[in-house]
Design an enzyme around this catalytic site. Structure first.
Site, mmCIF file in Angstrom:
data_model
loop_
_atom_site.group_PDB
_atom_site.id
_atom_site.type_symbol
_atom_site.label_atom_id
_atom_site.label_comp_id
_atom_site.label_asym_id
_atom_site.label_seq_id
_atom_site.Cartn_x
_atom_site.Cartn_y
_atom_site.Cartn_z
ATOM 1 N N HIS A 1 0.886 -1.138 0.080
ATOM 2 C CA HIS A 1 -0.076 -0.056 0.029
ATOM 3 C C HIS A 1 0.966 1.389 0.151
ATOM 4 O O HIS A 1 1.603 1.533 0.996
ATOM 5 C CB HIS A 1 -0.830 0.166 1.340
ATOM 6 C CG HIS A 1 -1.852 0.877 1.346
ATOM 7 N ND1 HIS A 1 -3.006 0.881 0.716
ATOM 8 C CD2 HIS A 1 -2.103 2.099 1.735
ATOM 9 C CE1 HIS A 1 -3.881 1.788 0.567
ATOM 10 N NE2 HIS A 1 -3.518 2.706 1.339
ATOM 11 N N LYS B 1 -10.148 6.375 -4.609
ATOM 12 C CA LYS B 1 -9.230 7.123 -4.100
ATOM 13 C C LYS B 1 -8.025 6.825 -4.498
ATOM 14 O O LYS B 1 -7.600 5.242 -4.253
ATOM 15 C CB LYS B 1 -9.277 7.412 -2.560
ATOM 16 C CG LYS B 1 -8.365 8.446 -2.146
ATOM 17 C CD LYS B 1 -8.586 9.060 -0.663
ATOM 18 C CE LYS B 1 -8.031 7.859 0.525
ATOM 19 N NZ LYS B 1 -8.181 8.376 1.569
ATOM 20 N N LYS C 1 -3.673 7.139 -4.260
ATOM 21 C CA LYS C 1 -2.783 7.921 -3.516
ATOM 22 C C LYS C 1 -1.747 8.697 -4.346
ATOM 23 O O LYS C 1 -1.178 7.656 -5.483
ATOM 24 C CB LYS C 1 -2.054 6.804 -2.611
ATOM 25 C CG LYS C 1 -2.651 6.158 -1.715
ATOM 26 C CD LYS C 1 -3.224 7.323 -0.473
ATOM 27 C CE LYS C 1 -3.698 6.491 0.752
ATOM 28 N NZ LYS C 1 -3.964 7.610 1.811
ATOM 29 N N ASP D 1 -5.678 11.573 -2.759
ATOM 30 C CA ASP D 1 -5.035 11.920 -1.725
ATOM 31 C C ASP D 1 -3.635 12.025 -1.688
ATOM 32 O O ASP D 1 -2.807 11.332 -2.036
ATOM 33 C CB ASP D 1 -5.252 10.640 -0.647
ATOM 34 C CG ASP D 1 -5.138 11.010 0.660
ATOM 35 O OD1 ASP D 1 -4.654 12.049 1.111
ATOM 36 O OD2 ASP D 1 -5.217 10.027 1.482
ATOM 37 N N GLU E 1 -7.576 15.264 -1.258
ATOM 38 C CA GLU E 1 -7.464 15.209 0.173
ATOM 39 C C GLU E 1 -6.247 15.696 0.807
ATOM 40 O O GLU E 1 -5.270 15.407 0.136
ATOM 41 C CB GLU E 1 -7.815 13.706 0.676
ATOM 42 C CG GLU E 1 -7.915 13.457 2.231
ATOM 43 C CD GLU E 1 -8.002 11.893 2.417
ATOM 44 O OE1 GLU E 1 -7.922 11.422 3.571
ATOM 45 O OE2 GLU E 1 -8.527 11.250 1.592
ATOM 46 N N ASP F 1 -7.776 16.253 6.420
ATOM 47 C CA ASP F 1 -7.834 15.159 7.065
ATOM 48 C C ASP F 1 -6.877 15.058 8.223
ATOM 49 O O ASP F 1 -7.271 15.458 9.441
ATOM 50 C CB ASP F 1 -7.424 13.955 6.166
ATOM 51 C CG ASP F 1 -7.198 12.715 6.717
ATOM 52 O OD1 ASP F 1 -7.818 12.496 8.089
ATOM 53 O OD2 ASP F 1 -6.507 11.645 6.256
ATOM 54 N N LYS G 1 -11.865 10.491 11.763
ATOM 55 C CA LYS G 1 -11.338 9.232 12.080
ATOM 56 C C LYS G 1 -11.312 9.350 13.889
ATOM 57 O O LYS G 1 -10.844 9.742 14.427
ATOM 58 C CB LYS G 1 -9.951 9.507 11.671
ATOM 59 C CG LYS G 1 -9.756 9.461 10.162
ATOM 60 C CD LYS G 1 -8.326 9.298 9.765
ATOM 61 C CE LYS G 1 -8.351 9.443 8.223
ATOM 62 N NZ LYS G 1 -6.692 9.373 7.696
ATOM 63 N N GLU H 1 -14.328 5.095 3.908
ATOM 64 C CA GLU H 1 -13.278 4.606 3.389
ATOM 65 C C GLU H 1 -13.213 3.496 4.549
ATOM 66 O O GLU H 1 -11.792 3.084 4.532
ATOM 67 C CB GLU H 1 -12.144 5.115 3.044
ATOM 68 C CG GLU H 1 -11.387 6.244 4.056
ATOM 69 C CD GLU H 1 -10.011 6.637 3.574
ATOM 70 O OE1 GLU H 1 -9.163 5.858 3.314
ATOM 71 O OE2 GLU H 1 -9.813 7.721 3.709
#
Length: 390
Positions: free
Chosen positions: A20, A165, A167, A196, A222, A247, A271, A325
């Site tokens: 990731h 989304k 990255k 993001d 984001e 965020d 979050k 998400e």
């Protein structure tokens, strides 16, 4: 009274299905701190704390979270009444500065314990559910364009995700923009795309990026710039042709107030870990809604326990303009819970059982626990199949 008898922690390392990629790190596993709180009558509540690549993303790490809970939280809350979560969290806030992730894991375990003791879901304790599912997007972060296309097509066919989304920030602005434009062109109206940046741009790049990604077909950016540049976020929000979401800049109700007052974003990410727990996250939601900020349900890539906690809170919120998400469990190669979370028709179904609606699979926990942390003192519950002594 639901008197707390023990508070225990351990760290598990769960491998991911694929790497990731983020601006600041590349993840190949997720390290989770599990918190287990047992009452005097033997009921068990569970919580979870995760970070992104240890301390690469936030001030806390799995190791510091476990140490803080063992050394400072456990002695304080042992003997307290779990049926009064707000009083417990007030005591923790007075005794311990910051450490939001550790506090969130403990609070989650307390809510789970109370819910199981009363045989009701946590959502009922937070005001009651107004929805049975939340829409869930998926993050494309393989770093390979062909792999992103293949992954997206598979998820659309499975009706698991139709919002993606991506990255960005590890390549040049032009290369990232071209990447998004190609994805949008390939999927057309079958999917929606956001990006993001994880604070990866300077302000001037962000100004250019807002125009470029709007033209490329993305619908939202984001956290484009540094978390402490509130004025810069506000300036981007005023001039951007594309939605800006804040965020990392939000770490609790006070900061949410500052963001909302400054209009530093069109949308805000909620979050529970960054907030410091479900109570603080609920306050953040109320502040954002009062200030007419659109909501998004964020994640720290939690496993099923932390994801279930977020889902229980989000079930009490009528509208998430920018969806959620809560896909963390789907990224992990294995599940630590007996009850799998259900993803279908582009949504996550809210667990309906008591407490969080999930229970730990101790065979799996044992398999992924760090060396020297098992056996773990878990009381057997003869009336539940969810727990057994290890």
């Amino acid at each position: 009274m639901i008197k707390i008898r023990t508070v225990q922690t351990l760290i598990v390392d769960v491998p991911l299905k694929r790497a990731h990629m983020m601006t600041m790190a590349v993840m190949e596993r997720q390290s989770c701190v599990l918190v287990v709180i047992t009452s005097e009558d033997g009921e068990v509540g569970i919580g979870e704390a995760t970070t992104i690549r240890g301390a690469a993303y936030v001030p806390e790490s799995p190791e510091t979270i476990k140490t803080l809970i063992d050394a400072h939280v456990a002695p304080l809350v042992t003997g307290m009444d779990a049926s009064k979560p707000r009083a417990i969290m007030a005591a923790l806030s007075k005794a311990i500065v910051g450490n939001h992730f550790a506090k969130c894991a403990v609070e989650t375990a307390i809510w789970d314990l109370v819910g199981k003791s009363l045989a009701v879901p946590v959502s009922a304790l937070l005001g009651g559910a107004v929805r049975t599912a939340v829409p869930v997007l998926w993050t494309l972060a393989s770093g390979d364009f062909g792999a992103d296309i293949e992954e997206g097509e598979k998820l659309l066919q499975q009706r698991r995700h139709n919002i993606f989304k991506v990255k960005i920030g590890r390549r040049s602005l032009a290369e990232d923009c071209d990447w998004i434009a190609r994805l949008v062109a390939h999927f057309g109206d079958r999917a929606r795309f956001r990006v993001d940046v994880n604070q990866g741009w300077r302000f001037l790049d962000a100004q250019r990026g807002c125009r470029m990604f709007a033209d490329a077909g993305a619908e939202l950016i984001e956290q484009p710039i540094a978390r402490d540049d509130i004025e810069g976020l506000a300036m981007l929000t005023r001039s951007s042709e594309i939605a800006i979401m804040t965020d990392e800049a939000i770490n609790g109700p006070q900061r949410m107030y500052e963001i909302t007052r400054a209009r530093a974003g069109h949308a805000v990410s909620i979050k529970i870990a960054q907030a410091g727990g479900l109570l603080a996250a609920r306050a953040m939601i109320d502040i954002a809604q009062t200030g007419h900020m659109d909501l998004y349900g964020g994640t720290m890539l939690e496993g099923p326990v932390g994801t279930a906690a977020s889902a229980q809170l989000f079930a009490t919120v009528p509208t998430f303009r920018w969806d959620t998400e809560l896909f963390g469990p789907l990224l992990q190669r294995d599940s630590l819970t007996i009850e799998p979370l259900i993803y279908k028709d582009f949504e996550l179904q809210i667990p309906q059982g008591p407490g969080l609606g999930v229970s730990l699979d101790w065979d799996k926990v044992s398999a992924y626990a760090r060396e020297g942390q098992m056996p773990f003192d878990i009381p057997a519950r003869s009336n539940e199949g969810a727990l057994h002594a290890v």
